[in-house]
Structure formats: C-alpha cells, structure tokens
Write a protein that holds these residues in place. Structure first.
Motif, PDB file in Angstrom:
ATOM      1  N   GLU A  73      -3.508   9.006   6.145  1.00 52.17           N
ATOM      2  CA  GLU A  73      -4.063   7.799   6.741  1.00 52.17           C
ATOM      3  C   GLU A  73      -3.710   6.605   5.855  1.00 52.17           C
ATOM      4  N   PRO A  74      -3.477   5.431   6.448  1.00 53.84           N
ATOM      5  CA  PRO A  74      -3.060   4.264   5.669  1.00 53.84           C
ATOM      6  C   PRO A  74      -4.037   3.842   4.570  1.00 53.84           C
ATOM      7  N   ASP A  75      -5.321   4.145   4.708  1.00 49.86           N
ATOM      8  CA  ASP A  75      -6.292   3.732   3.693  1.00 49.86           C
ATOM      9  C   ASP A  75      -6.557   4.813   2.638  1.00 49.86           C
ATOM     10  N   ALA A  76      -5.778   5.886   2.626  1.00 53.03           N
ATOM     11  CA  ALA A  76      -5.978   6.987   1.675  1.00 53.03           C
ATOM     12  C   ALA A  76      -5.139   6.757   0.413  1.00 53.03           C
ATOM     13  N   ASP A  77      -5.529   5.750  -0.369  1.00 53.65           N
ATOM     14  CA  ASP A  77      -4.743   5.356  -1.538  1.00 53.65           C
ATOM     15  C   ASP A  77      -4.589   6.472  -2.568  1.00 53.65           C
ATOM     16  N   ALA A  78      -5.639   7.256  -2.796  1.00 52.63           N
ATOM     17  CA  ALA A  78      -5.550   8.344  -3.782  1.00 52.63           C
ATOM     18  C   ALA A  78      -4.522   9.379  -3.339  1.00 52.63           C
ATOM     19  N   LYS A  79      -4.530   9.728  -2.075  1.00 55.62           N
ATOM     20  CA  LYS A  79      -3.564  10.709  -1.566  1.00 55.62           C
ATOM     21  C   LYS A  79      -2.146  10.150  -1.651  1.00 55.62           C
TER      22      LYS A  79
END
Length: 114
Positions: A73-79
C-alpha cells in the motif's frame, strides 16, 4: 525471531515474540500461479515489528534466478523501506486496486526484484 519448524515449509518464516510466543511478522513466497517465471513475495508485520522484516526475508529467501514481485500500500513506509533494502524497486501503481474493510478503495504498488 525464529523460523517455525512445525509444518511450515522453508518458503515461510515467522517472527515470534519470545515472552508470549505471539506471531508478529511473516515472510513467505510462492510461484505466481498466473505469470510463469515469477515469484510472489508476501511480507507482513505488526506495526511494532518492522525492524525484524529484513531478517524475515533472509530466513525465507525467494529464488535468486527469477523475478520476484511484492505488493505494498502507498502509505506503508516501513514495508517500502524493507523492500528497497532488499533490492526491490517500485514498478507500478494499480489505482483503486484494494478495497479496505470500510469500502474505501486504495492504490496498490507493485515492487519487483529482478
């Protein structure tokens, strides 16, 4: 963290919280059933466990000889940080591809390691 040995294949690794034995992360891979010559990599962690995600990928390494794809997902910065460190690059954005539980449609990013 440990790789579970109770029936999981070497294609799967889980992070286990030692005190409670709770699973807090998962990395796995499988051959893509639709696109031959591709491997799909799944990586999920509890929000407080992303620091273990790179190690999870190392415990269940996908094949080196073929391209691997992962979805994010675009907001999954950690991933995204873990995928980037693992040699993956963002290749595409699928607009409105995922439906969340509240009915909201969100984009999905396709990341690839070649």
């Amino acid at each position: 963290m440990e790789r579970r040995k109770d029936g999981l294949s070497p294609k799967t690794a889980v992070a286990v919280q030692e005190e409670t034995d709770a699973v807090c992360g998962l990395a796995s891979w499988s051959r893509d059933p639709i696109w031959p010559g591709r491997t799909v990599v799944d990586l999920f962690c509890h929000p407080n466990a992303w620091e273990s995600a790179g190690e999870l990928l190392a415990l269940a390494p996908p094949p080196e000889q073929e391209p691997c794809v992962a979805y994010c997902e675009p907001d999954a910065d950690a991933k995204k940080s873990v995928l980037d460190a693992g040699g993956y690059t963002r290749k595409a954005i699928l607009p409105g591809w995922l439906s969340r539980g509240d009915g909201e449609r969100v984009d999905m990013e396709v990341w690839e390691r070649t």
